[in-house]
Scaffold this motif. Structure first.
Motif, PDB file in Angstrom:
ATOM      1  N   ILE A 140      91.432  44.298 -34.505  1.00 48.96           N
ATOM      2  CA  ILE A 140      92.179  43.339 -35.244  1.00 48.96           C
ATOM      3  C   ILE A 140      92.838  43.984 -36.163  1.00 48.96           C
ATOM      4  O   ILE A 140      92.527  44.905 -36.789  1.00 48.96           O
ATOM      5  N   GLU A 141      94.385  43.750 -36.376  1.00 54.03           N
ATOM      6  CA  GLU A 141      95.296  44.272 -37.267  1.00 54.03           C
ATOM      7  C   GLU A 141      95.712  43.192 -38.109  1.00 54.03           C
ATOM      8  O   GLU A 141      96.105  42.118 -37.808  1.00 54.03           O
ATOM      9  N   GLU A 142      95.429  43.367 -39.526  1.00 53.53           N
ATOM     10  CA  GLU A 142      95.789  42.537 -40.540  1.00 53.53           C
ATOM     11  C   GLU A 142      96.733  43.410 -41.629  1.00 53.53           C
ATOM     12  O   GLU A 142      96.321  44.437 -42.015  1.00 53.53           O
ATOM     13  N   PRO A 143      97.771  42.641 -42.141  1.00 51.66           N
ATOM     14  CA  PRO A 143      98.748  43.638 -42.803  1.00 51.66           C
ATOM     15  C   PRO A 143      98.019  44.243 -43.972  1.00 51.66           C
ATOM     16  O   PRO A 143      97.395  43.288 -44.860  1.00 51.66           O
ATOM     17  N   GLY A 144      98.029  45.343 -44.455  1.00 54.21           N
ATOM     18  CA  GLY A 144      97.612  46.050 -45.489  1.00 54.21           C
ATOM     19  C   GLY A 144      96.184  46.211 -45.565  1.00 54.21           C
ATOM     20  O   GLY A 144      95.546  46.495 -46.672  1.00 54.21           O
ATOM     21  N   GLN A 145      95.477  45.912 -44.549  1.00 53.52           N
ATOM     22  CA  GLN A 145      94.040  45.983 -44.303  1.00 53.52           C
ATOM     23  C   GLN A 145      93.725  47.200 -43.287  1.00 53.52           C
ATOM     24  O   GLN A 145      94.473  47.427 -42.411  1.00 53.52           O
ATOM     25  N   PRO A 146      92.603  47.829 -43.435  1.00 52.49           N
ATOM     26  CA  PRO A 146      92.114  48.834 -42.605  1.00 52.49           C
ATOM     27  C   PRO A 146      91.756  48.194 -41.041  1.00 52.49           C
ATOM     28  O   PRO A 146      91.523  46.803 -41.052  1.00 52.49           O
ATOM     29  N   ILE A 147      92.160  48.902 -40.041  1.00 55.65           N
ATOM     30  CA  ILE A 147      91.926  48.069 -38.754  1.00 55.65           C
ATOM     31  C   ILE A 147      90.348  47.831 -38.551  1.00 55.65           C
ATOM     32  O   ILE A 147      89.467  48.604 -38.965  1.00 55.65           O
ATOM     33  N   LYS A 148      90.311  46.719 -37.677  1.00 62.36           N
ATOM     34  CA  LYS A 148      88.820  46.250 -37.420  1.00 62.36           C
ATOM     35  C   LYS A 148      88.611  46.715 -35.980  1.00 62.36           C
ATOM     36  O   LYS A 148      89.459  46.189 -34.962  1.00 62.36           O
ATOM     37  N   VAL A 149      87.713  47.255 -35.709  1.00 62.98           N
ATOM     38  CA  VAL A 149      87.189  47.695 -34.380  1.00 62.98           C
ATOM     39  C   VAL A 149      86.052  46.674 -33.961  1.00 62.98           C
ATOM     40  O   VAL A 149      84.807  46.701 -34.509  1.00 62.98           O
ATOM     41  N   ALA A 150      86.035  45.520 -32.943  1.00 63.70           N
ATOM     42  CA  ALA A 150      85.171  44.700 -32.809  1.00 63.70           C
ATOM     43  C   ALA A 150      84.270  45.178 -31.678  1.00 63.70           C
ATOM     44  O   ALA A 150      82.996  45.055 -31.623  1.00 63.70           O
ATOM     45  N   GLN A 151      84.971  45.833 -30.690  1.00 67.41           N
ATOM     46  CA  GLN A 151      84.175  46.265 -29.376  1.00 67.41           C
ATOM     47  C   GLN A 151      84.737  47.487 -28.736  1.00 67.41           C
ATOM     48  O   GLN A 151      85.854  47.627 -28.948  1.00 67.41           O
TER      49      GLN A 151
END
Length: 345
Positions: A305-316
């Motif tokens: 998941i990519e969100e502006p200004g946030q570290p990338i989230k790795v779900a699986q």
């Protein structure tokens, strides 16, 4: 296959002065109309930017970035030179350092220098793994050269310049230096906050275990003023180097368990963070909130998941058979719990 080159060039006002002398009507369209039909030999005599890039023997594959100060003559030159190279088919863009103006005020000048440092670092790190990086310090504001040189050294860029009317470029290869950045790893959250804001001196003293330990970082990395602590320009350069080489990611509990079981997964996670593979891989049957990253020659898929200004989230991180099962069920990866982790890439 060799990487394409990223070339960052500081832009001054020489081209304008050579064409229009002291005319104060700094219009980039006027300048473009004056230079667009000139022969390359003549352009090299009036523009140090074009002259140095010509001596570099461009082949058309380069990404060109022109950095100007926020002065009307530098902006006009930067726009005209950018348009010149775009007209030749290059990928070229101009960036204005908004806070770098004609000023004698120390605080305003320091704001401009800080913005230049940030801009140069952000541009370099954007192309860290896709391009070989070059900084052209032939032209532009002379006070920027020391900062460009330091950044080039820390981020392993080539630096080049064309001295006066010399026929040959002076090319400085990346210096083989490695700086100890463990201080940033040990105080990660502190420096994340400091990168965006000031921190009270008392809080900084508590972070580093007292005034004496804090003083060891002043004035090289930190600076104290009016009871507040902030990063020096050199400190910001070192912090951004650490941050770019050890990016912060947020991982789910499933990913954390998988990483603890397999070193192979860490390799693919590094590749993912370096931008290797295929982003936003299209899945026909998937009903979830994440994007899918694919490695064409491998079985691994990464849902993120990519969100502006946030570290990338790795779900699986899943192998082919597991990911085929995963996409058959509705998912909402935004509701997972994520843990911050630094990944050395």
């Amino acid at each position: 296959m060799p990487k394409p080159k990223l070339i960052i060039t500081n832009v001054g006002n020489t081209l304008w002065r050579k064409v229009f002398k002291t005319d104060p009507n700094h219009d980039s369209k006027r300048l473009w109309n004056e230079i667009k039909n000139k022969e390359l030999e003549e352009l090299c005599q009036i523009s140090p930017e074009i002259n140095s890039l010509t001596k570099f023997n461009l082949d058309g594959t380069e990404k060109l970035v022109f950095i100007t100060t926020n002065t009307s003559d530098s902006i006009a030159c930067g726009e005209a030179i950018t348009e010149y190279y775009q007209d030749l088919g290059f990928s070229a863009e101009k960036i204005i350092i908004e806070n770098l103006k004609n000023t004698k005020q120390k605080t305003e000048f320091e704001k401009g220098i800080s913005e230049y440092v940030d801009t140069l670092i952000n541009t370099i790190t954007k192309y860290t793994y896709s391009h070989d990086k070059y900084i052209n310090v032939t032209s532009g504001f002379r006070s920027l050269i020391p900062y460009a040189t330091i950044i080039g050294t820390v981020f392993k860029c080539h630096i080049f310049y064309l001295y006066e009317f010399s026929t040959y470029l002076k090319l400085l290869p990346p210096f083989p230096i490695d700086l100890n950045t463990e201080i940033f790893r040990e105080h990660d959250e502190f420096f994340q906050k400091l990168d965006n804001d000031l921190i009270e001196k008392e809080k900084a003293m508590k972070e580093f275990g007292g005034y004496e330990n804090l003083q060891k970082l002043i004035p090289e990395i930190l600076w104290e003023e009016d009871g507040m602590i902030y990063l020096t320009n050199f400190g910001r350069i070192l912090w951004r180097k650490f941050d770019s080489e050890n990016p912060l990611a947020l991982i789910s509990k499933d990913v954390e368990k998988a990483l603890n079981k397999s070193d192979e997964l860490r390799i693919f996670l590094r590749k993912f963070l370096r931008g290797e593979g295929e982003s936003d891989h299209h899945l026909h049957t998937y009903n979830g909130k994440a994007k899918c990253w694919k490695f064409p020659a491998e079985n691994w898929r990464i849902f993120y998941i990519e969100e502006p200004g946030q570290p990338i989230k790795v779900a699986q991180i899943l192998k082919h058979d597991d990911y085929e099962k995963y996409i058959k069920e509705p998912r909402d990866e935004t509701k997972l719990q994520y843990k911050p982790i630094r990944i050395k890439i």
